[in-house]
Write an enzyme that holds these catalytic residues in place. Structure first.
Site, PDB file in Angstrom:
ATOM      1  N   HIS A  21     -21.471 -13.452  -6.922  1.00 18.69           N
ATOM      2  CA  HIS A  21     -21.832 -13.134  -8.096  1.00 18.69           C
ATOM      3  C   HIS A  21     -20.902 -14.715  -9.326  1.00 18.69           C
ATOM      4  O   HIS A  21     -22.128 -13.640 -10.130  1.00 18.69           O
ATOM      5  CB  HIS A  21     -21.443 -11.701  -8.998  1.00 18.69           C
ATOM      6  CG  HIS A  21     -21.765 -10.587  -8.055  1.00 18.69           C
ATOM      7  ND1 HIS A  21     -21.664 -10.139  -6.997  1.00 18.69           N
ATOM      8  CD2 HIS A  21     -22.308  -9.985  -8.649  1.00 18.69           C
ATOM      9  CE1 HIS A  21     -22.244  -8.805  -6.867  1.00 18.69           C
ATOM     10  NE2 HIS A  21     -22.918  -9.041  -7.914  1.00 18.69           N
TER      11      HIS A  21
ATOM     12  N   GLU B 109       0.012   4.757  -1.003  1.00 18.32           N
ATOM     13  CA  GLU B 109       1.234   5.452  -0.132  1.00 18.32           C
ATOM     14  C   GLU B 109       1.500   4.479   1.104  1.00 18.32           C
ATOM     15  O   GLU B 109       1.086   4.508   2.561  1.00 18.32           O
ATOM     16  CB  GLU B 109      -0.783   6.242   0.337  1.00 18.32           C
ATOM     17  CG  GLU B 109      -1.058   7.833  -0.343  1.00 18.32           C
ATOM     18  CD  GLU B 109      -1.876   7.475  -0.271  1.00 18.32           C
ATOM     19  OE1 GLU B 109      -2.394   6.970   0.258  1.00 18.32           O
ATOM     20  OE2 GLU B 109      -2.487   8.204  -1.274  1.00 18.32           O
TER      21      GLU B 109
ATOM     22  N   THR C  64       0.321   9.801 -10.108  1.00 14.50           N
ATOM     23  CA  THR C  64      -1.097  10.167 -11.167  1.00 14.50           C
ATOM     24  C   THR C  64      -1.829  11.395 -10.957  1.00 14.50           C
ATOM     25  O   THR C  64      -2.206  12.641 -10.855  1.00 14.50           O
ATOM     26  CB  THR C  64      -2.195   9.612  -9.902  1.00 14.50           C
ATOM     27  OG1 THR C  64      -1.634   7.785  -9.392  1.00 14.50           O
ATOM     28  CG2 THR C  64      -3.615   9.089 -10.436  1.00 14.50           C
TER      29      THR C  64
ATOM     30  N   GLY D 168      10.851   2.833  -4.696  1.00 12.63           N
ATOM     31  CA  GLY D 168       9.259   3.545  -4.547  1.00 12.63           C
ATOM     32  C   GLY D 168      10.051   3.846  -3.190  1.00 12.63           C
ATOM     33  O   GLY D 168       9.857   5.096  -2.350  1.00 12.63           O
TER      34      GLY D 168
ATOM     35  N   GLY E  13     -20.331 -17.093 -12.322  1.00 21.95           N
ATOM     36  CA  GLY E  13     -19.431 -16.476 -13.596  1.00 21.95           C
ATOM     37  C   GLY E  13     -19.810 -14.615 -14.137  1.00 21.95           C
ATOM     38  O   GLY E  13     -19.191 -13.755 -13.586  1.00 21.95           O
TER      39      GLY E  13
HETATM   40  C1  LIG Z   1      -2.172   3.204 -10.038  1.00 23.53           C
HETATM   41  C2  LIG Z   1      -0.733   3.860  -9.204  1.00 23.53           C
HETATM   42  C3  LIG Z   1      -1.369   5.259  -8.891  1.00 23.53           C
HETATM   43  C4  LIG Z   1      -0.178   5.050  -8.044  1.00 23.53           C
HETATM   44  N1  LIG Z   1       0.032   6.907  -7.747  1.00 23.53           N
HETATM   45  C5  LIG Z   1       1.039   7.103  -7.247  1.00 23.53           C
HETATM   46  C6  LIG Z   1       1.681   9.249  -7.096  1.00 23.53           C
HETATM   47  O1  LIG Z   1       0.452   9.628  -6.794  1.00 23.53           O
HETATM   48  N2  LIG Z   1       2.611   9.773  -6.523  1.00 23.53           N
HETATM   49  C7  LIG Z   1       2.856   9.141  -6.534  1.00 23.53           C
HETATM   50  O2  LIG Z   1       4.752   9.586  -5.867  1.00 23.53           O
HETATM   51  N3  LIG Z   1       3.545   7.289  -6.469  1.00 23.53           N
HETATM   52  C8  LIG Z   1       2.315   6.983  -6.517  1.00 23.53           C
HETATM   53  N4  LIG Z   1       2.037   5.323  -6.892  1.00 23.53           N
HETATM   54  C9  LIG Z   1       3.277   5.512  -6.224  1.00 23.53           C
HETATM   55  C10 LIG Z   1       3.396   3.735  -5.283  1.00 23.53           C
HETATM   56  O3  LIG Z   1       2.746   4.898  -3.934  1.00 23.53           O
HETATM   57  C11 LIG Z   1       3.961   2.928  -4.837  1.00 23.53           C
HETATM   58  O4  LIG Z   1       4.031   1.955  -5.935  1.00 23.53           O
HETATM   59  C12 LIG Z   1       4.250   2.709  -3.432  1.00 23.53           C
HETATM   60  O5  LIG Z   1       5.080   3.681  -2.326  1.00 23.53           O
HETATM   61  C13 LIG Z   1       5.818   1.303  -3.770  1.00 23.53           C
HETATM   62  O6  LIG Z   1       6.316   0.985  -4.178  1.00 23.53           O
HETATM   63  P1  LIG Z   1       7.384   1.010  -5.379  1.00 23.53           P
HETATM   64  O7  LIG Z   1       6.207  -0.003  -6.013  1.00 23.53           O
HETATM   65  O8  LIG Z   1       8.597   0.710  -5.707  1.00 23.53           O
HETATM   66  O9  LIG Z   1       7.484  -1.374  -5.064  1.00 23.53           O
HETATM   67  P2  LIG Z   1       8.628  -1.262  -4.467  1.00 23.53           P
HETATM   68  O10 LIG Z   1       9.557  -0.312  -2.871  1.00 23.53           O
HETATM   69  O11 LIG Z   1       9.935  -2.039  -4.765  1.00 23.53           O
HETATM   70  O12 LIG Z   1       7.952  -2.932  -3.099  1.00 23.53           O
HETATM   71  C14 LIG Z   1       8.394  -3.866  -3.618  1.00 23.53           C
HETATM   72  C15 LIG Z   1       7.818  -4.323  -2.532  1.00 23.53           C
HETATM   73  O13 LIG Z   1       9.495  -5.031  -2.041  1.00 23.53           O
HETATM   74  C16 LIG Z   1       9.597  -5.438  -0.877  1.00 23.53           C
HETATM   75  N5  LIG Z   1       9.832  -4.321  -0.224  1.00 23.53           N
HETATM   76  C17 LIG Z   1      10.836  -3.521  -0.487  1.00 23.53           C
HETATM   77  N6  LIG Z   1      11.609  -2.922   0.356  1.00 23.53           N
HETATM   78  C18 LIG Z   1      11.337  -3.543   1.947  1.00 23.53           C
HETATM   79  C19 LIG Z   1      12.187  -3.718   2.483  1.00 23.53           C
HETATM   80  N7  LIG Z   1      13.153  -2.765   3.133  1.00 23.53           N
HETATM   81  N8  LIG Z   1      11.715  -4.183   3.648  1.00 23.53           N
HETATM   82  C20 LIG Z   1      10.842  -5.450   3.075  1.00 23.53           C
HETATM   83  N9  LIG Z   1      10.553  -5.909   2.299  1.00 23.53           N
HETATM   84  C21 LIG Z   1      10.660  -5.018   1.383  1.00 23.53           C
HETATM   85  C22 LIG Z   1       8.058  -5.560  -0.675  1.00 23.53           C
HETATM   86  O14 LIG Z   1       7.193  -6.626  -0.036  1.00 23.53           O
HETATM   87  C23 LIG Z   1       7.124  -4.473  -1.464  1.00 23.53           C
HETATM   88  O15 LIG Z   1       5.578  -4.510  -1.626  1.00 23.53           O
HETATM   89  C24 LIG Z   1       1.010   5.001  -7.131  1.00 23.53           C
HETATM   90  C25 LIG Z   1       1.275   3.108  -8.100  1.00 23.53           C
HETATM   91  C26 LIG Z   1       0.221   2.976  -8.589  1.00 23.53           C
HETATM   92  C27 LIG Z   1       0.446   0.983  -8.721  1.00 23.53           C
END
Ligand SMILES: Cc1cc2nc3c(=O)[nH]c(=O)nc-3n(C[C@H](O)[C@H](O)[C@H](O)COP(=O)(O)OP(=O)(O)OC[C@H]3O[C@@H](n4cnc5c(N)ncnc54)[C@H](O)[C@@H]3O)c2cc1C
Length: 507
Positions: free
Chosen positions: A464, A489, A269, A242, A466
């Site tokens: 609001h 993002e 998405t 991610g 309940g």
């Molecule tokens: C509804 C929805 C729509 C989306 N749409 C798109 C899309 O269209 N295209 C796309 O490509 N992506 C999309 N995403 C993905 C989104 O961009 C990612 O979920 C986001 O970038 C975070 O990546 P992850 O979920 O793997 O979290 P992770 O990278 O696993 O991070 C989770 C948590 O780990 C911690 N963490 C991670 N690395 C570190 C570090 N180095 N230091 C300290 N803390 C850290 C942070 O607290 C972070 O919040 C979407 C996500 C959702 C939920």
């Protein structure tokens, strides 16, 4: 206010020294996160000085709250930064906040924000469209997890909403980023998922193409994106990757005439309905330098699952992950198996090989700005719904909006919206100039405004009672929708640490 801004500047300077200009930022993550957020709030404070006089009282409330927040945020790390005594007084009489709240209730949550003639027209036309075409269907789409109706896309394409920041030479309207933000805000006020977010994907891909596409690619794709003829999805995230984008592992192998894609992607998405997927894939080893951006054709599908097969045997499958909000576009886990993409669809051509990470980041800067606008739209909707509700709902013999505490909450909600708009509109204007230089302020706008959306929608829900938890009241949808904003993002901790933090600490 001056003391707060000066403190934030001192904190940034001290954090530079502590982290050796950001090199050792990961050894001091908590400090860096707090400093980045405080600097963001200081930037909002600065922008609040420029807002129209119609919202001056709300801006003053926001400024006092930000001054206190900067101090409170930095206090626990003042020792680590060697800042010494950082206390300064913040005086915010509750009556001033209540007055802003009373005015917000009286105006049903609509805050007058005058613009120049062209932008005023853009905003009022989009508002009329969104209220007429989108708002009446938003609830149904959310509760049934329907796909965005095709007529929204057709109409928005005809009205030019997908091409507001694409140059005229490529079929866009070139009205600039503030017009794009106002459009996004009005659409998101009606529905984050079924309207406001439709603009995000063309924005991201268009900016990536403008930053690094070949002339032929720009001439071919940008007019199609601007008109809505081609709708895009963006695919960066993977099931196991991610925030660490440089570790993307979906592979693109060279074959005759193009590339063969194999690998899994997550959270893509709109992947079902989209005509193309802007895909970040690995063309060689070497972390970020081995990534390339592709424009991948695919057929349209309207369900929650799909399978596509190419003549040569390549397959692409997708399954939407269920979510509590942000419904309408559907976010898919997808899998490519030997999916063919022609050479002509490598963004930047031969020269684009290995440049995917940089091009994706250029796209994300635009996406983050646009997300600031989406957050302002959801926040406006929540403020308006709450202002109307508290004017009508009676308890203990009086409308709840007549109580000082309710007015105080409404005053804070209105002031937070003013602050979110102040930084988002300023970021939009900055992005009309040098986009690279403006990218950090776009990230700040996203960081701050998305938190405001979460906070204001939740406060609105509380007011609001309940009924705020009932699906038939739109505030419950605003709460569910807002919660995704700090996640995508650049999930909030990473956005603060690695985007805003890095931009502040590096020399
Ligand atoms: C509804 C929805 C729509 C989306 N749409 C798109 C899309 O269209 N295209 C796309 O490509 N992506 C999309 N995403 C993905 C989104 O961009 C990612 O979920 C986001 O970038 C975070 O990546 P992850 O979920 O793997 O979290 P992770 O990278 O696993 O991070 C989770 C948590 O780990 C911690 N963490 C991670 N690395 C570190 C570090 N180095 N230091 C300290 N803390 C850290 C942070 O607290 C972070 O919040 C979407 C996500 C959702 C939920």
């Amino acid at each position: 206010m001056d003391a707060a801004r000066a403190l934030a500047e001192r904190a940034v300077e001290a954090a530079r020294t502590l982290t050796n200009n950001g090199e050792r930022a990961d050894d001091h993550q908590v400090v860096v996160e707090r400093v980045a957020y405080a600097a963001t709030e200081a930037r909002v404070l600065a922008e609040l000085a420029q807002v129209p006089s119609t919202v001056k009282a709300a801006a003053d409330v926001a400024a006092a709250e930000l001054a206190a927040s900067i101090r409170n945020r930095l206090e626990p790390v003042a020792g680590a930064l060697g800042l010494g005594n950082i206390l300064y007084p913040v005086d915010q009489p509750p009556a001033d906040v209540e007055e802003v709240g009373a005015a917000a209730i009286a105006s049903a949550g609509r805050l007058a924000w005058p613009l120049d003639e062209v932008l005023e027209e853009v905003r009022s036309n989009v508002r009329a469209f969104a209220e007429r075409e989108v708002a009446p269907h938003a609830e149904h789409i959310h509760t049934h997890d329907d796909l965005v109706p095709e007529r929204f896309i057709t109409e928005m394409g005809k009205l030019g909403y997908f091409g507001l920041s694409i140059p005229e030479a490529y079929g866009g309207h070139e009205l600039g980023n503030l017009a794009m933000i106002l459009t996004t805000e009005e659409l998101s006020r009606a529905s984050l998922a079924a309207a406001g977010s439709l603009i995000t994907r063309p924005e991201i891909l268009a900016k990536a193409l403008l930053a690094g596409g070949t002339e032929d690619q720009k001439a071919h794709w940008l007019p199609k994106l601007a008109s809505g003829e081609v709708m895009a999805a963006i695919s960066v995230t993977e099931p196991n990757t991610g925030s660490d984008v440089a570790s993307v592992s979906c592979r693109a192998e060279k074959v005759a005439g193009g590339y063969s894609i194999t690998g899994a992607k997550a959270w893509c998405t709109f992947a079902g309905r989209a005509d193309v997927i802007a895909l970040l894939a690995r063309t060689s080893e070497g972390g970020a330098k081995g990534l390339t951006l592709f424009i991948v054709d695919k057929p349209r599908f309207d369900g929650h699952e799909f399978t596509a097969t190419q003549k040569g045997g390549g397959t692409l499958t997708g399954k939407a992950d269920r979510t509590p909000g942000y419904r309408g576009m559907h976010s898919f886990t997808i899998a490519f198996e030997n999916w063919f993409v022609p050479d002509s669809q490598v963004v930047g051509g031969e020269a684009g090989l290995g440049r995917g990470f940089a091009l994706q980041m250029a796209g994300f800067a635009a996406g983050r700005l646009q997300t600031g606008g989406r957050a302002c739209g959801v926040t406006s909707a929540a403020l308006e719904a709450t202002a109307r509700y508290v004017a009508e709902r009676k308890q203990f013999g009086r409308p709840i909006g007549e109580y000082g505490l309710t007015r105080y909450h409404l005053g804070r909600m209105a002031s937070r919206l003013v602050a979110a708009r102040a930084i988002t509109y300023a970021a939009a204007q900055a992005m009309d100039g040098d986009e690279r230089k403006a990218a950090p302020v776009a990230a700040m706008a996203k960081l701050f405004s998305c938190d405001v959306a979460v906070e204001v929608t939740q406060l609105g829900q509380l007011l609001h009672g309940g009924w705020g938890y009932a699906e038939e009241y739109p505030i419950s949808r605003y709460v569910a929708d807002a919660q995704v904003l700090p996640i995508f993002e650049g999930v909030k901790p990473i956005l603060a640490l690695k985007v805003v933090g890095r931009s502040l600490l590096g020399r």
